[in-house]
Write a protein that holds these residues in place. Structure first.
Motif, PDB file in Angstrom:
ATOM      1  N   GLN A 269       0.818  -1.197   0.000  1.00  0.00           N
ATOM      2  CA  GLN A 269       0.000   0.000   0.000  1.00  0.00           C
ATOM      3  C   GLN A 269       0.863   1.263   0.000  1.00  0.00           C
ATOM      4  O   GLN A 269       0.590   2.229  -0.713  1.00  0.00           O
ATOM      5  CB  GLN A 269      -0.923  -0.003   1.218  1.00  0.00           C
ATOM      6  N   ARG A 270       1.936   1.253   0.794  1.00  0.00           N
ATOM      7  CA  ARG A 270       2.827   2.414   0.850  1.00  0.00           C
ATOM      8  C   ARG A 270       3.537   2.615  -0.492  1.00  0.00           C
ATOM      9  O   ARG A 270       3.751   3.758  -0.924  1.00  0.00           O
ATOM     10  CB  ARG A 270       3.862   2.224   1.961  1.00  0.00           C
ATOM     11  N   ARG A 306      13.483   6.096  -4.344  1.00  0.00           N
ATOM     12  CA  ARG A 306      12.618   6.220  -3.163  1.00  0.00           C
ATOM     13  C   ARG A 306      11.856   4.933  -2.874  1.00  0.00           C
ATOM     14  O   ARG A 306      11.589   4.621  -1.709  1.00  0.00           O
ATOM     15  CB  ARG A 306      11.649   7.396  -3.321  1.00  0.00           C
ATOM     16  N   LEU A 307      11.530   4.135  -3.907  1.00  0.00           N
ATOM     17  CA  LEU A 307      10.815   2.883  -3.653  1.00  0.00           C
ATOM     18  C   LEU A 307      11.761   1.812  -3.111  1.00  0.00           C
ATOM     19  O   LEU A 307      11.355   0.989  -2.286  1.00  0.00           O
ATOM     20  CB  LEU A 307      10.116   2.416  -4.921  1.00  0.00           C
ATOM     21  N   GLU A 308      13.013   1.817  -3.530  1.00  0.00           N
ATOM     22  CA  GLU A 308      13.983   0.896  -2.917  1.00  0.00           C
ATOM     23  C   GLU A 308      14.188   1.253  -1.440  1.00  0.00           C
ATOM     24  O   GLU A 308      14.275   0.360  -0.588  1.00  0.00           O
ATOM     25  CB  GLU A 308      15.305   0.944  -3.676  1.00  0.00           C
ATOM     26  N   TYR A 312      13.591  -1.387   1.682  1.00  0.00           N
ATOM     27  CA  TYR A 312      14.598  -1.676   2.702  1.00  0.00           C
ATOM     28  C   TYR A 312      14.083  -1.312   4.094  1.00  0.00           C
ATOM     29  O   TYR A 312      14.263  -2.065   5.058  1.00  0.00           O
ATOM     30  CB  TYR A 312      15.884  -0.884   2.414  1.00  0.00           C
ATOM     31  N   ARG A 313      13.429  -0.160   4.193  1.00  0.00           N
ATOM     32  CA  ARG A 313      12.980   0.312   5.506  1.00  0.00           C
ATOM     33  C   ARG A 313      11.868  -0.544   6.079  1.00  0.00           C
ATOM     34  O   ARG A 313      11.880  -0.910   7.261  1.00  0.00           O
ATOM     35  CB  ARG A 313      12.508   1.769   5.377  1.00  0.00           C
ATOM     36  N   GLU A 314      10.884  -0.901   5.264  1.00  0.00           N
ATOM     37  CA  GLU A 314       9.697  -1.570   5.781  1.00  0.00           C
ATOM     38  C   GLU A 314       9.869  -3.085   5.924  1.00  0.00           C
ATOM     39  O   GLU A 314       9.251  -3.687   6.802  1.00  0.00           O
ATOM     40  CB  GLU A 314       8.490  -1.278   4.886  1.00  0.00           C
TER      41      GLU A 314
END
Length: 439
Positions: A269-270, A306-308, A312-314
């Motif tokens: 979703q993000r 930004r999508l990579e 990585y973050r989520e």
């Protein structure tokens, strides 16, 4: 449909473009006549045949008197506007190319388009290259220009502002939104003029499209490379117009075996909220037979970073697979129909004129269903029926405002899903505006 394809294996510059156009068969006398009308004194376009590596190519050189003053954007506009030998289309293309360069230079130097003055790009040879490219592509008579991904080169280059990394700030600004590729050459492969020509003329980027080749032009660059020919190839030919669009997008993939389904769903979703074209997950069997999930994100090339970072973050993944994929897609545009609950949006798609299909927009229909307490299926059926009663054939004009919330219902007596045998669409589309894509 007549196509031109720019194969920029060693980059693109203004002189390479002009040389490739002449080599592809553009009428030299007509081109020179148009350039002479610029009124630049003692300018000569010298065309020669050279060898680049083992390959023959055309090279051009602009001979002119020494010049000392820099030109402002307004000076160049005045020169082009006064050239009686240019057609309106040629003049418009040349002005668009210079404007792209001017806006980029103004941004990187913290100035304005009116105040910026050109250095290298304001020189006579650059003016000839840009106007010549505009004239040449007009004389070529193509319906569409397609371009390969652009290599910028590596290292540093010395310009009037000093030593700059490749791509220079102005070139990098121009190339925003243009797919790039890395070629390991320590040189400036794409100049501001070449970048602006591509930015204005190229409608899509990717591999050589399906086409019947009629002519190939070879435009020589000035540099010599030991392991490859420094040429720009220009393919000219025809392709069947089927209404399909082509582009290149990035596919990001991660294999996950230690995150919950909730995290996977949240990340998808993000990703969509951050501009992904699509996001989906597939159950997989990983090493040692561990069950896992492959999370896939499809995005434009300029959204990769930004999508990579999001993945990585989520997810905490240690690595992401990425690959550029070429895709075809049907032409599409938003369209609004009138229902008992007011205007509701959807999408038109088509492959050829007269073969349009319509799909209701889920978010619009769901909002109506919640607001008026009717089944979603009834709302979607009503939207489809409204379009069937007043279809838009051919190539519709898109309405940029159809993403708004649905309007209030036509009448309070209509807050149910029954169709009363007529449509509130009066036989035409309510689309009143365009819907809405490179030295």
């Amino acid at each position: 449909m007549r196509l031109a394809y720019l194969d920029c294996q060693t980059g693109i510059s203004g002189d390479m473009t002009l040389a490739a156009l002449l080599d592809a068969g553009v009428d030299r006398d007509a081109l020179v006549s148009a350039l002479d009308s610029l009124g630049l004194p003692d300018v000569e376009l010298r065309v020669s045949t050279v060898m680049k590596g083992a390959f023959r190519a055309t090279a051009i050189r602009v001979l002119h008197p020494e010049q000392h003053a820099h030109r402002h954007y307004s000076d160049i506009v005045a020169i082009i506007q006064a050239a009686a030998g240019l057609t309106e289309r040629q003049r418009d293309l040349a002005l668009k190319i210079f404007r792209v360069i001017g806006e980029a230079e103004a941004k990187v130097h913290g100035s304005t388009l009116e105040q910026i003055h050109f250095h290298e790009v304001g020189a006579i040879d650059s003016i000839i290259d840009i106007v010549g490219a505009a004239v040449g592509f007009d004389l070529l008579g193509v319906d569409e220009v397609v371009c390969s991904r652009i290599p910028t080169g590596r290292g540093f280059v010395r310009i009037d502002h000093g030593l700059c990394p490749v791509p220079t700030p102005g070139t990098a600004e121009i190339l925003k939104g243009v797919p790039l590729r890395d070629v390991p050459i320590q040189a400036e492969l794409t100049t501001p003029t070449g970048a602006a020509i591509v930015k204005v003329l190229a409608k899509r980027f990717g591999a050589l499209p399906a086409m019947t080749i009629e002519q190939i032009g070879y435009g020589a660059g000035t540099k010599e490379f030991p392991d490859r020919a420094n040429v720009l190839r220009l393919f000219v030919g025809t392709a069947e117009a089927v209404g399909l669009e082509r582009d290149e997008v990035m596919l990001l993939e991660v294999n996950l075996d230690d995150v919950s389904g909730e995290i996977v769903g949240y990340t998808k979703q993000r990703a969509l909220e951050e501009g992904a074209l699509d996001a989906y997950s597939v159950p997989i069997q990983m090493k040692k037979e561990r069950p896992g999930t492959m999370l896939c994100v499809l995005c434009d090339l300029d959204a990769v970073t930004r999508l990579e970072e999001l993945l990585y973050r989520e997810t905490g993944t240690l690595g992401i697979r990425r690959r550029v994929v070429e895709r075809t897609k049907q032409s599409r545009a938003p369209h609004t129909v009138t229902t008992p609950w007011g205007s509701i949006g959807g999408k038109l798609s088509w492959r050829a004129a007269g073969l349009a299909s319509f799909s209701p927009e889920y978010d619009h229909c769901a909002a109506v269903a919640r607001r008026y307490g009717v089944p979603l299926a009834d709302v979607m059926r009503a939207v489809e029926e409204a379009y069937r009663r007043a279809p838009v054939q051919g190539m519709p004009v898109a309405d940029p405002g159809t993403d708004a919330e649905p309007v209030e219902p036509v009448s309070s007596a209509h807050n149910h899903s029954h169709d009363h045998g007529h449509s509130h669409d009066h036989g035409h589309s309510h689309d009143h505006g365009p819907g809405g894509h490179s030295h």
